[in-house]
Design an enzyme around this catalytic site. Sequence first.
Site, mmCIF file in Angstrom:
data_model
loop_
_atom_site.group_PDB
_atom_site.id
_atom_site.type_symbol
_atom_site.label_atom_id
_atom_site.label_comp_id
_atom_site.label_asym_id
_atom_site.label_seq_id
_atom_site.Cartn_x
_atom_site.Cartn_y
_atom_site.Cartn_z
ATOM 1 N N TYR A 33 0.500 -36.527 -16.810
ATOM 2 C CA TYR A 33 1.711 -35.755 -17.211
ATOM 3 C C TYR A 33 1.389 -35.018 -18.547
ATOM 4 C CZ TYR A 33 4.767 -37.927 -14.188
ATOM 5 O OH TYR A 33 5.540 -38.553 -12.698
ATOM 6 N N ARG A 40 -0.162 -31.964 -16.815
ATOM 7 C CA ARG A 40 1.155 -31.183 -16.386
ATOM 8 C C ARG A 40 1.748 -30.427 -17.609
ATOM 9 N NH1 ARG A 40 -1.199 -33.007 -13.171
ATOM 10 N NH2 ARG A 40 -1.748 -30.820 -13.102
ATOM 11 N N ASP A 72 9.567 -28.721 -15.398
ATOM 12 C CA ASP A 72 9.111 -27.737 -16.286
ATOM 13 C C ASP A 72 10.158 -27.168 -17.082
ATOM 14 O OD1 ASP A 72 10.282 -25.473 -14.871
ATOM 15 O OD2 ASP A 72 9.029 -26.082 -13.102
ATOM 16 N N HIS A 108 15.868 -34.951 -13.478
ATOM 17 C CA HIS A 108 14.621 -35.894 -13.416
ATOM 18 C C HIS A 108 14.032 -35.647 -14.556
ATOM 19 C CE1 HIS A 108 14.471 -35.664 -8.541
ATOM 20 N NE2 HIS A 108 15.352 -36.494 -9.085
ATOM 21 N N CYS A 111 10.901 -43.161 -26.271
ATOM 22 C CA CYS A 111 10.044 -44.448 -26.876
ATOM 23 C C CYS A 111 10.656 -45.811 -26.302
ATOM 24 C CB CYS A 111 10.548 -44.313 -28.555
ATOM 25 S SG CYS A 111 9.561 -45.683 -29.417
ATOM 26 N N CYS A 132 6.076 -42.597 -32.606
ATOM 27 C CA CYS A 132 7.339 -41.962 -32.168
ATOM 28 C C CYS A 132 7.785 -41.438 -33.453
ATOM 29 C CB CYS A 132 8.210 -43.246 -31.830
ATOM 30 S SG CYS A 132 10.126 -42.809 -31.576
ATOM 31 N N THR A 143 13.715 -26.539 -2.618
ATOM 32 C CA THR A 143 13.601 -27.926 -2.771
ATOM 33 C C THR A 143 13.525 -28.581 -1.183
ATOM 34 O OG1 THR A 143 14.745 -30.191 -2.949
ATOM 35 C CG2 THR A 143 16.186 -28.495 -2.901
ATOM 36 N N SER A 144 12.562 -29.546 -1.059
ATOM 37 C CA SER A 144 12.219 -29.980 0.465
ATOM 38 C C SER A 144 13.339 -31.022 0.778
ATOM 39 C CB SER A 144 11.034 -30.877 0.322
ATOM 40 O OG SER A 144 11.110 -31.974 -0.423
ATOM 41 N N ASN A 179 14.934 -21.233 1.007
ATOM 42 C CA ASN A 179 13.653 -22.054 0.962
ATOM 43 C C ASN A 179 12.721 -21.565 1.745
ATOM 44 O OD1 ASN A 179 12.911 -24.485 -0.254
ATOM 45 N ND2 ASN A 179 12.659 -25.454 1.737
#
Length: 241
Positions: free
Chosen positions: A57, A60, A95, A110, A118, A137, A178-179, A203
């Site tokens: 991550y 990303r 993103d 999501h 934290c 944190c 989206t799939s 799509n």
Amino acid sequence: MPRDISNIVILTGAGISAESGVATFRGPDGLWEGHRVEDVATPEAFAHDPDLVQAFYDARRAKLKTVEPNAAHRALAKLDAQWPGELLLVTQNVDDLHERAGSERLLHMHGELGSAWCLGCDARSPFDGLMAEGPACPVCRQPGQLRPDIVWFGEMPYEMERIERALARCDLFVSIGTSGAVYPAAGFVQTARYHGARTLEMNLNPSEGSFHFHESRMGRAGELVPGWVEDLLRENADERT
Ligand code: OAD
């Protein structure tokens, strides 16, 4: 407003960011940036190998600094700014390209790469760095307790009540890039239809739930979405004059 359309819900997935250079989750090889989704996007993966998950991550998050919103993000931001009725943009993407394009009526079901959760004090804070280094944190000051504020498989997506309320009220539901492989988002089209909405999918190729939609347009989001937004805004303006 175009006849019968006042309230709109738009669902976006990884396909809308593909033309910005952000990898989709299910690439041609079935992998996400070289990893099985189960190895990087589950609580079990994090418990088993936190360093791998944090590094994944972190990479990303760093990549976000190198990409820009594309024509599809910008068109949805224009629609948000100009649509006089209710509008909710629900993204599965972690993103920040929708907000950088200017969308405001937006939620991240999501989670977000730019947020840290934290595990010590449960606070969520904006985050822009490397979690693998175990930073403190910003709220409770404990080091090494931050995890990506991302909804992994087996965890509950965010703001489901707000999404369900918007779906029940919408006249138009639009799914982009989206799939249709991951629930509950994959089921939004059925909820919207149950409540009487028109449904449109845009799509690259038919999603798994394509047959649920009244209309499917196949192509790249950066090419399809701007035209759709212009048509909707023009029809709205025509009906008001
Ligand atoms: P996927 O990678 O599963 O699907 C992306 C979809 O976008 C595919 O149907 C592609 O054909 C399509 N696509 C690719 N390029 C496109 C383009 N330029 N224009 C339009 N469409 C294009 O991504 P999602 O459906 O977003 O969840 O994945 C859903 C969830 O699964 C993600 O949010 C993530 C993932 O595992 C979690 O992390 C919980």
